[in-house]
Design a protein around this motif. Structure first.
Motif, short mmCIF file in Angstrom:
data_model
loop_
_atom_site.label_atom_id
_atom_site.label_comp_id
_atom_site.label_asym_id
_atom_site.label_seq_id
_atom_site.Cartn_x
_atom_site.Cartn_y
_atom_site.Cartn_z
N ALA A 40 1.34 -1.54 -0.19
CA ALA A 40 0.12 0.29 -0.11
C ALA A 40 1.02 1.63 -0.17
CB ALA A 40 -0.61 -0.11 1.03
N ASP A 41 0.26 3.00 -0.72
CA ASP A 41 1.16 3.88 -0.70
C ASP A 41 2.12 3.59 0.65
OD1 ASP A 41 0.50 3.88 -3.48
OD2 ASP A 41 -1.03 5.26 -3.48
N ASP A 42 1.26 4.06 1.59
CA ASP A 42 1.27 4.02 3.06
C ASP A 42 2.52 3.70 3.81
OD1 ASP A 42 -0.34 2.63 3.66
OD2 ASP A 42 -0.92 3.35 6.08
N MET A 43 2.80 2.35 3.29
CA MET A 43 3.63 1.10 3.67
C MET A 43 4.53 1.13 3.30
SD MET A 43 1.61 -2.11 3.81
CE MET A 43 1.66 -3.23 4.76
N PHE A 44 5.68 0.21 4.01
CA PHE A 44 7.30 0.18 3.57
C PHE A 44 7.48 -0.62 1.91
CE2 PHE A 44 8.10 1.77 8.33
CZ PHE A 44 8.98 2.57 7.75
N ALA A 45 8.58 0.04 1.79
CA ALA A 45 8.99 -0.95 0.09
C ALA A 45 9.65 -2.46 0.60
CB ALA A 45 9.87 -0.07 -0.92
N LEU A 46 9.28 -3.35 0.09
CA LEU A 46 10.04 -4.46 0.53
C LEU A 46 11.24 -5.02 0.60
CD1 LEU A 46 10.15 -7.85 0.26
CD2 LEU A 46 10.71 -7.62 -2.19
N GLU A 47 12.16 -4.09 0.48
CA GLU A 47 13.59 -3.63 0.99
C GLU A 47 13.86 -2.89 2.01
OE1 GLU A 47 17.06 -1.16 2.50
OE2 GLU A 47 14.50 -0.04 1.74
N ALA A 53 13.11 -5.86 9.19
CA ALA A 53 12.93 -6.82 9.74
C ALA A 53 15.24 -7.81 10.78
CB ALA A 53 13.25 -8.19 8.73
N LEU A 54 16.13 -7.02 9.84
CA LEU A 54 17.42 -7.50 10.56
C LEU A 54 17.67 -6.31 11.53
CD1 LEU A 54 20.45 -8.25 9.74
CD2 LEU A 54 20.60 -6.38 8.02
N ASN A 55 16.66 -5.36 11.44
CA ASN A 55 17.29 -4.14 12.00
C ASN A 55 17.14 -4.65 13.49
OD1 ASN A 55 19.43 -2.39 10.75
ND2 ASN A 55 17.34 -1.14 10.08
N GLN A 56 15.36 -5.46 13.44
CA GLN A 56 15.25 -5.74 14.49
C GLN A 56 16.19 -6.38 15.28
OE1 GLN A 56 12.45 -4.13 16.52
NE2 GLN A 56 12.28 -3.32 14.87
N VAL A 57 16.70 -7.42 15.16
CA VAL A 57 17.47 -8.89 15.44
C VAL A 57 18.55 -7.40 15.90
CG1 VAL A 57 19.77 -10.54 14.76
CG2 VAL A 57 16.81 -10.40 13.86
N PRO A 75 19.54 2.07 2.08
CA PRO A 75 19.02 1.02 0.94
C PRO A 75 19.79 -0.33 0.53
CG PRO A 75 18.32 3.60 0.93
CD PRO A 75 19.39 3.09 1.95
N TYR A 76 19.35 -1.50 0.23
CA TYR A 76 19.86 -1.65 -0.61
C TYR A 76 19.44 -1.79 -1.66
CZ TYR A 76 19.60 -4.44 4.35
OH TYR A 76 19.96 -4.46 5.63
N GLY A 77 20.44 -1.84 -2.62
CA GLY A 77 19.71 -1.76 -3.97
C GLY A 77 19.96 -3.08 -5.06
N SER A 78 20.00 -4.68 -4.33
CA SER A 78 19.95 -5.29 -5.11
C SER A 78 19.65 -6.96 -3.96
CB SER A 78 22.03 -5.64 -6.03
OG SER A 78 22.68 -6.30 -4.22
N TRP A 79 19.63 -8.01 -4.88
CA TRP A 79 19.42 -8.57 -3.82
C TRP A 79 20.72 -9.54 -3.14
CZ3 TRP A 79 14.65 -9.50 -2.46
CH2 TRP A 79 13.85 -9.13 -3.01
N PRO A 80 21.84 -9.84 -4.24
CA PRO A 80 22.38 -9.99 -3.01
C PRO A 80 23.01 -9.46 -2.36
CG PRO A 80 23.36 -9.88 -5.96
CD PRO A 80 22.07 -9.19 -5.68
N GLU A 81 23.20 -8.52 -2.40
CA GLU A 81 23.23 -7.03 -0.85
C GLU A 81 22.66 -7.31 0.65
OE1 GLU A 81 23.93 -2.14 -0.33
OE2 GLU A 81 23.19 -2.72 -2.50
N VAL A 82 21.43 -7.78 -0.02
CA VAL A 82 20.26 -8.00 0.66
C VAL A 82 20.64 -9.51 0.93
CG1 VAL A 82 17.88 -8.74 1.79
CG2 VAL A 82 17.29 -7.47 -0.32
N ARG A 83 21.00 -10.05 0.46
CA ARG A 83 21.73 -11.54 1.07
C ARG A 83 22.60 -11.40 2.20
NH1 ARG A 83 21.41 -16.20 -2.54
NH2 ARG A 83 21.72 -17.30 -0.78
N ALA A 84 23.57 -10.59 1.20
CA ALA A 84 24.79 -10.70 1.78
C ALA A 84 24.47 -9.72 3.77
CB ALA A 84 26.13 -9.43 1.15
N ARG A 85 24.07 -8.80 4.08
CA ARG A 85 23.53 -8.41 4.80
C ARG A 85 22.69 -9.61 5.63
NH1 ARG A 85 25.68 -5.87 8.97
NH2 ARG A 85 24.68 -4.66 9.69
N LEU A 86 22.31 -9.79 5.44
CA LEU A 86 21.62 -10.74 5.91
C LEU A 86 22.16 -11.87 7.04
CD1 LEU A 86 18.70 -11.54 4.53
CD2 LEU A 86 18.10 -10.51 6.90
N GLU A 87 23.44 -12.37 6.34
CA GLU A 87 24.46 -13.55 6.43
C GLU A 87 25.27 -13.25 7.33
OE1 GLU A 87 26.52 -17.22 6.11
OE2 GLU A 87 24.11 -16.25 5.93
#
Length: 170
Positions: A40-47, A53-57, A75-87
């Motif tokens: 929805a327009d007033d919700m955060f984007a997938l990134e 979620a990561l910051n809650q940990v 902000p994460y700009g790519s899927w590899p970046e999302v995965r690297a930070r989660l890892e």
């Protein structure tokens, strides 16, 4: 088991789930532009769902365990970046599971950016704030990926349950 043990197991499981979701999106060539999707327009984007979620940990480890892990604010700009930070954070969780955390009844005083203040015990902070927020943002990431056509099911959201699978009783 202590609240520390439960939290670290939950954090590791959920970060692994989020990485699995990101891996599926990457493998399906969902494209990095999918990271901008919103429910929805007033919700955060997938990134941002992944990042919060990561910051809650990170916030839980910082407040309850005295960790010195900076929040992810870029902000994460790519899927590899999302995965690297989660890892990067997921691999630190077992180390924090061995450290001394605040006593379960020790007070945590938290003020949100909007000025709302909460005072609770360390155990309540992890149980009632950190974990529900982690689950909420992980669920939003799952929902956004499903909406974008990624074939996901409950097993993709709860992959850690596979280790408990047993044959049906006869």
């Amino acid at each position: 088991m202590t609240y520390r043990d439960d939290a670290c197991i939950t954090f590791a499981n959920t970060l692994r789930t989020l990485d699995g979701l990101a891996a599926r999106a990457e493998a399906a060539d969902l494209g990095d532009d999918a990271l901008a999707a919103k429910l929805a327009d007033d919700m955060f984007a997938l990134e941002t769902q992944f990042r919060i979620a990561l910051n809650q940990v990170i916030i839980a480890l910082t407040r309850a365990a005295g960790a010195a892990i900076p929040l992810d604010e870029t902000p994460y700009g790519s899927w590899p970046e999302v995965r690297a930070r989660l890892e990067a954070v997921r691999t630190q969780v077992p180390d924090w599971a061995q450290k001394e955390w605040l006593a379960p009844d020790e007070q945590v005083d938290m003020t949100l950016p909007n000025g709302m203040r909460f005072v609770m015990s360390a155990q309540e902070f992890v149980r009632d704030w950190s974990m529900p927020n982690l689950y909420f943002h992980a669920s939003m990431a799952y929902a956004l990926l499903r909406r974008d056509g990624l074939a996901l099911g409950k097993a993709d959201f709860l992959p850690h349950m596979a280790r408990y699978a047993a044959r049906p009783a006869e």
